[in-house]
Write an enzyme that holds these catalytic residues in place. Structure first.
Site, short mmCIF file in Angstrom:
data_model
loop_
_atom_site.label_atom_id
_atom_site.label_comp_id
_atom_site.label_asym_id
_atom_site.label_seq_id
_atom_site.Cartn_x
_atom_site.Cartn_y
_atom_site.Cartn_z
CG ASP A 19 35.33 53.97 -17.15
OD1 ASP A 19 35.97 54.64 -17.79
OD2 ASP A 19 35.34 54.02 -15.89
N1 URA Z 1 34.46 58.40 -13.99
C1 URA Z 1 34.90 57.22 -13.98
O1 URA Z 1 35.34 56.55 -13.12
N2 URA Z 1 34.34 56.46 -15.21
C2 URA Z 1 33.58 57.15 -16.06
O2 URA Z 1 33.08 56.29 -17.05
C3 URA Z 1 33.45 58.58 -15.83
C4 URA Z 1 33.87 59.03 -14.78
#
Ligand code: URA
Length: 247
Positions: free
Chosen positions: A105
Site C-alpha cells: 500500500d
Molecule cells: N497488507 C496490507 O494491508 N497492506 C500492505 O501494504 C501489505 C499487506
C-alpha cells in the site's frame, strides 16, 4: 541461445533506441572488440560481449532489485496522482522493463522486489508457492494471545477466509501494540483487514522479509540495490525453478 537486437540491448545502458543508433553510427559501440555498423543486428547474449564508449553492457537475462519502499509512493509503474516505486530507481534502469513483485500500500514501507523476470515474479506472489511475507505492524489497542490464536485459525473476512497467519506480540500496551505477522498470501489490504477484524487499526506497516530474504538494513527508505547471486539462487530454489545461469 538467447538473442537480442543490439539497439534493444543498449537501452539497458540507459539510452533510447534512437540514441543507440546514433552511438552505433559514431563507432562508440563494439561487439567482441570490433565496431558494429548495424544497430538492428542480432546478438547472442551468451557469447557476444558489447561495449559502449569502452564500458561493458550487461547481457544478463534479467535484473533483480531489492527496494526499501518509502511511504507515500504507490506500487505501480505509472500513476496520475502519486509518485511510484519506479521513481526510486535511476532512469538508466528503464531499459530493463522492471515490474514490482506484488504490491505494498502507499503508506506501507519495506521490502519490495522488482524484476523483469516474469516467471520468478509470478511464483513469488502466487499463493501456490506459499512464500512467507513478514510484516511489522504498529496497531491500536492491546494485542493478546487470543488475537494470535485467531490469526492462527485463519481470520474470516467478508470475501474470503485468510490462511493461518503467525502473530508474535513484540510490545503490548493499552493504547498501542507492536506485532510481527507472517502471512503466505497477499490479498488486497490483507494485514490491515486481518487486524481490523480483531478490532485493531494498523497505524504503520513495514515489510521486513519475503520468501526468506530480509530487507537489507543498509538500505534507507527509497534506496535500492541489486539482489546478490546468492539471493537470486535462493529465490529460484524456493520457487522450484531451475537455477539461473550467471554466465
Ligand atoms: N497488507 C496490507 O494491508 N497492506 C500492505 O501494504 C501489505 C499487506
Amino acid at each position: 541461445m538467447r538473442r537480442m537486437r543490439l539497439d534493444r540491448l543498449l537501452t539497458r545502458a540507459g539510452v533510447t533506441r534512437r540514441e543507440a543508433a546514433a552511438l552505433v553510427r559514431r563507432g562508440c559501440v563494439l561487439c567482441n572488440g570490433r565496431p558494429v555498423s548495424d544497430p538492428a543486428c542480432l546478438l547472442d547474449l551468451d557469447e557476444d560481449r558489447v561495449t559502449l564508449n569502452g564500458q561493458s553492457v550487461r547481457t544478463d537475462a534479467h535484473f533483480y532489485v531489492m527496494l526499501h519502499k518509502p511511504a507515500g509512493v504507490v506500487t505501480a509503474t505509472e500513476d496520475g496522482r502519486f509518485g511510484t516505486v519506479m521513481d526510486c530507481l535511476p532512469k538508466a534502469l528503464r531499459g530493463w522493463d522492471l515490474l514490482p513483485v506484488g504490491r505494498l500500500d502507499r503508506d506501507t514501507t519495506g521490502l519490495l522486489f522488482l524484476t523483469d523476470d516474469g516467471q520468478l515474479g509470478h511464483r513469488l506472489i502466487s499463493p501456490r508457492w506459499e512464500q512467507e511475507k513478514v510484516y511489522v505492524a504498529l496497531v491500536t489497542g492491546r494485542v493478546t494471545e487470543r488475537d494470535a490464536a485467531r490469526m492462527d485459525e485463519g481470520i474470516p473476512l467478508s470475501d474470503f477466509t485468510c490462511r493461518p497467519a503467525r502473530l508474535t506480540v513484540l510490545e503490548a500496551g493499552d493504547s498501542q501494540s507492536l506485532c510481527e505477522v507472517t502471512v503466505t498470501e497477499g490479498k488486497y489490504h490483507q494485514v490491515k483487514r486481518m487486524f481490523g477484524a480483531l478490532g485493531h487499526e494498523v497505524l504503520t506497516l513495514h515489510r521486513r522479509r519475503v520468501a526468506g530474504i530480509d530487507l537489507d538494513p543498509a538500505l534507507e527508505p527509497g534506496q535500492w540495490r541489486e539482489l546478490t547471486r546468492e539471493e537470486i539462487s535462493h529465490l529460484y530454489a524456493v520457487t522450484e525453478m531451475e537455477a539461473p545461469d550467471h554466465g
